[in-house]
Design a protein around this motif. Sequence first.
Motif, short mmCIF file in Angstrom:
data_model
loop_
_atom_site.label_atom_id
_atom_site.label_comp_id
_atom_site.label_asym_id
_atom_site.label_seq_id
_atom_site.Cartn_x
_atom_site.Cartn_y
_atom_site.Cartn_z
N TYR A 3 32.80 -28.56 -16.91
CA TYR A 3 32.36 -26.95 -18.25
C TYR A 3 30.91 -26.34 -16.76
O TYR A 3 30.90 -25.95 -16.51
CB TYR A 3 31.92 -27.91 -19.60
CG TYR A 3 30.34 -27.24 -19.52
CD1 TYR A 3 30.47 -25.21 -20.46
CD2 TYR A 3 29.03 -27.24 -19.31
CE1 TYR A 3 29.84 -24.47 -21.12
CE2 TYR A 3 28.38 -26.24 -20.10
CZ TYR A 3 28.51 -25.37 -19.98
OH TYR A 3 27.36 -23.90 -21.23
N PHE B 76 33.75 -22.03 -21.00
CA PHE B 76 33.69 -23.21 -21.95
C PHE B 76 35.30 -23.05 -22.30
O PHE B 76 35.71 -24.25 -23.33
CB PHE B 76 32.64 -22.63 -22.83
CG PHE B 76 32.70 -24.27 -24.24
CD1 PHE B 76 31.56 -25.25 -23.82
CD2 PHE B 76 33.18 -23.93 -25.15
CE1 PHE B 76 31.83 -26.09 -25.24
CE2 PHE B 76 32.77 -24.67 -26.27
CZ PHE B 76 32.51 -25.96 -25.93
N VAL C 62 26.01 -29.50 -23.92
CA VAL C 62 27.41 -29.96 -23.08
C VAL C 62 26.67 -31.31 -23.22
O VAL C 62 27.37 -32.32 -23.06
CB VAL C 62 27.59 -29.48 -22.65
CG1 VAL C 62 28.47 -29.91 -21.19
CG2 VAL C 62 28.94 -28.17 -22.26
N LYS D 153 31.40 -22.53 -16.59
CA LYS D 153 30.26 -22.77 -16.92
C LYS D 153 29.99 -21.19 -16.57
O LYS D 153 29.78 -20.32 -17.93
CB LYS D 153 29.13 -23.25 -17.13
CG LYS D 153 28.20 -23.51 -15.82
CD LYS D 153 26.72 -23.57 -16.59
CE LYS D 153 25.76 -24.05 -15.50
NZ LYS D 153 24.56 -24.88 -15.82
#
Length: 200
Positions: A26, A44, A168, A30
């Motif tokens: 991630y 994501f 996250v 991202k």
Amino acid sequence: MAERDVNPMLKTALELGPVLGFFVAYLWLKDHVFTIGGTEYEGFIVVTAGFIPVLLASMGVLWYLTGHLSRMQIMTAVLVVVFGGLSVWLNDERFFKMKPTLIYFLFGGLLAFGLARGQSYLRTVMEGLMPLEQEGWMILTKRVMLFFFALGIANELVWRFLSTETWVYFKTFGLSAALFAFFMLQGKLFARYSIDEDAS
């Protein structure tokens, strides 16, 4: 079927590896947007799509090596596939973010159902790890039930009102730290209600 012994480091790597892999992937992806089949997917969603098979493969190896998966692991895998799959299919990250809420509410609800029947379902899962008197199991089960509900509410607040990146971090480290701290704080209960196996 009895669980087979396996190297503790390997077992830990198989259990935590997919989650840490999701976190690293991630952070890496991202800010990227991927166009697949004419549809744009944020990083994501792409990371979520990769997490599902990695988790299933890791659990498959764990089952092959130990011959055992807990009910919690199986239920978690089912919810990951369902809600992670919905996030990818509908291109909507909210479904995957809801997953921890549902997991904690589900297990909290199961513990509450057991308590209403005068039973500790937690004892069924953890008795081999922590031999306690019945009263100790009932107290611990009530605490774990309330703790699971609190974690579910916390997850809802974080994903609904804070950024995806914050969620996250919370999912990867916050929930795990909370679980660790919770059981560390149960030291007095364990000391008071523990059963001396050698004596018994």
